[in-house]
Design an enzyme around this catalytic site. Structure first.
Site, PDB file in Angstrom:
ATOM      1  CB  SER A 109      -5.289  39.961  40.895  1.00 47.67           C
ATOM      2  OG  SER A 109      -4.094  40.721  41.477  1.00 47.67           O
TER       3      SER A 109
ATOM      4  CE1 TYR B 150      -2.414  38.513  36.337  1.00 45.79           C
ATOM      5  CE2 TYR B 150      -2.163  40.146  37.961  1.00 45.79           C
ATOM      6  CZ  TYR B 150      -2.741  38.884  37.753  1.00 45.79           C
ATOM      7  OH  TYR B 150      -3.020  37.908  38.601  1.00 45.79           O
TER       8      TYR B 150
END
Length: 254
Positions: A147, A160
């Site tokens: 990410s 996350y």
């Protein structure tokens, strides 16, 4: 072009979104693709139908990740499906795309959220790879979906982001570990992409415009944008690239 003809790929979390895009593109390139899903059988079936419509080959495997027997259950199904097709247990491409999100700033983090995110996004990935190495052919490919939150501070999803940071470190170490076998290991880091995972964040035209403005191209990413990068990393054209984390965010926050 049939650049992946004769190859077998396993794509985790392939029933929707980025994973579906990756599975379709690898199949279009000639690979036999195992479409892993966690629970949404209808979505997995839709992915298989799309691949079949494209003229590709694929089958589904169901396994819940982040639980004690999830990894072994996945590979048992995977090997069984290959055997039914007259194939051995060996394969060539592992795409670790499965993951869950969890929006929470530091003061909102709970032990349950922390444990769940690391169980699915980090712990299961380690043991997916460990188990895969019994079957992954020399010269194979491991591609991890990370990410842009590892490069761009995103306190809205702090845990996350941490799980993806761990994934990047794992990618680097694994690339060195597996170099002797000719296996390349790389990560791809999307930004905001038009998927179900980001549906809440782009619930209104104004919200979607704000997310699109992160990119220098002033649009959200599409699953095909990420899938094309993964297909390149899965091919022989990427043979001299390993241990890298490729930014696939459309130049977000440059």
């Amino acid at each position: 072009m049939d650049t992946l003809g004769g190859k077998t790929a396993l794509v985790t979390g392939a029933s929707r979104g980025i994973g579906r895009g990756i599975a379709r593109r690898l199949a279009q390139k000639g690979a036999l693709v195992a479409v892993h899903y966690g629970g949404n059988e209808a979505a997995a079936r839709e992915t298989l139908d799309l691949i079949d419509r494209d003229g590709g080959r694929a089958f589904a495997v169901r396994a819940e990740l982040g639980v004690s027997d999830g990894v072994e259950g996945l590979y048992a199904q995977f090997e069984g499906e290959l055997a039914e097709r007259g194939e051995g247990p060996e394969f060539d491409i592992l795409v670790n795309n499965a993951g869950i999100s969890g929006s929470a700033r530091i003061h909102e983090v709970t032990p349950e959220l922390f444990d769940r995110l690391f169980a699915v996004n980090t712990r299961s990935l380690v043991f997916l790879v460990q188990r895969a190495l019994k079957n992954l052919r020399d010269g194979g490919r491991i591609i991890n979906v990370s990410s842009a939150a590892t490069r761009i501070a995103y306190p809205e999803s702090v845990v996350y982001s941490m799980t993806k940071g761990a994934l990047n470190t794992f990618t680097l170490a694994l690339a060195k570990e597996l170099g002797e076998r000719g296996i390349t290991v790389n990560a791809v880091s999307p930004g905001f992409v038009e998927t179900d995972m980001n549906a809440a964040r782009r619930a209104t035209p104004e919200a979607e415009a704000r997310l699109a403005a992160w990119s220098v191209f002033n649009r959200l990413g599409r699953p095909t944008d990420i899938a094309d990068i993964v297909a390149f990393l899965a091919s022989d054209a990427s043979r001299w690239i390993t241990g890298q984390c490729i930014d696939a965010s459309g130049g977000s926050h440059l």
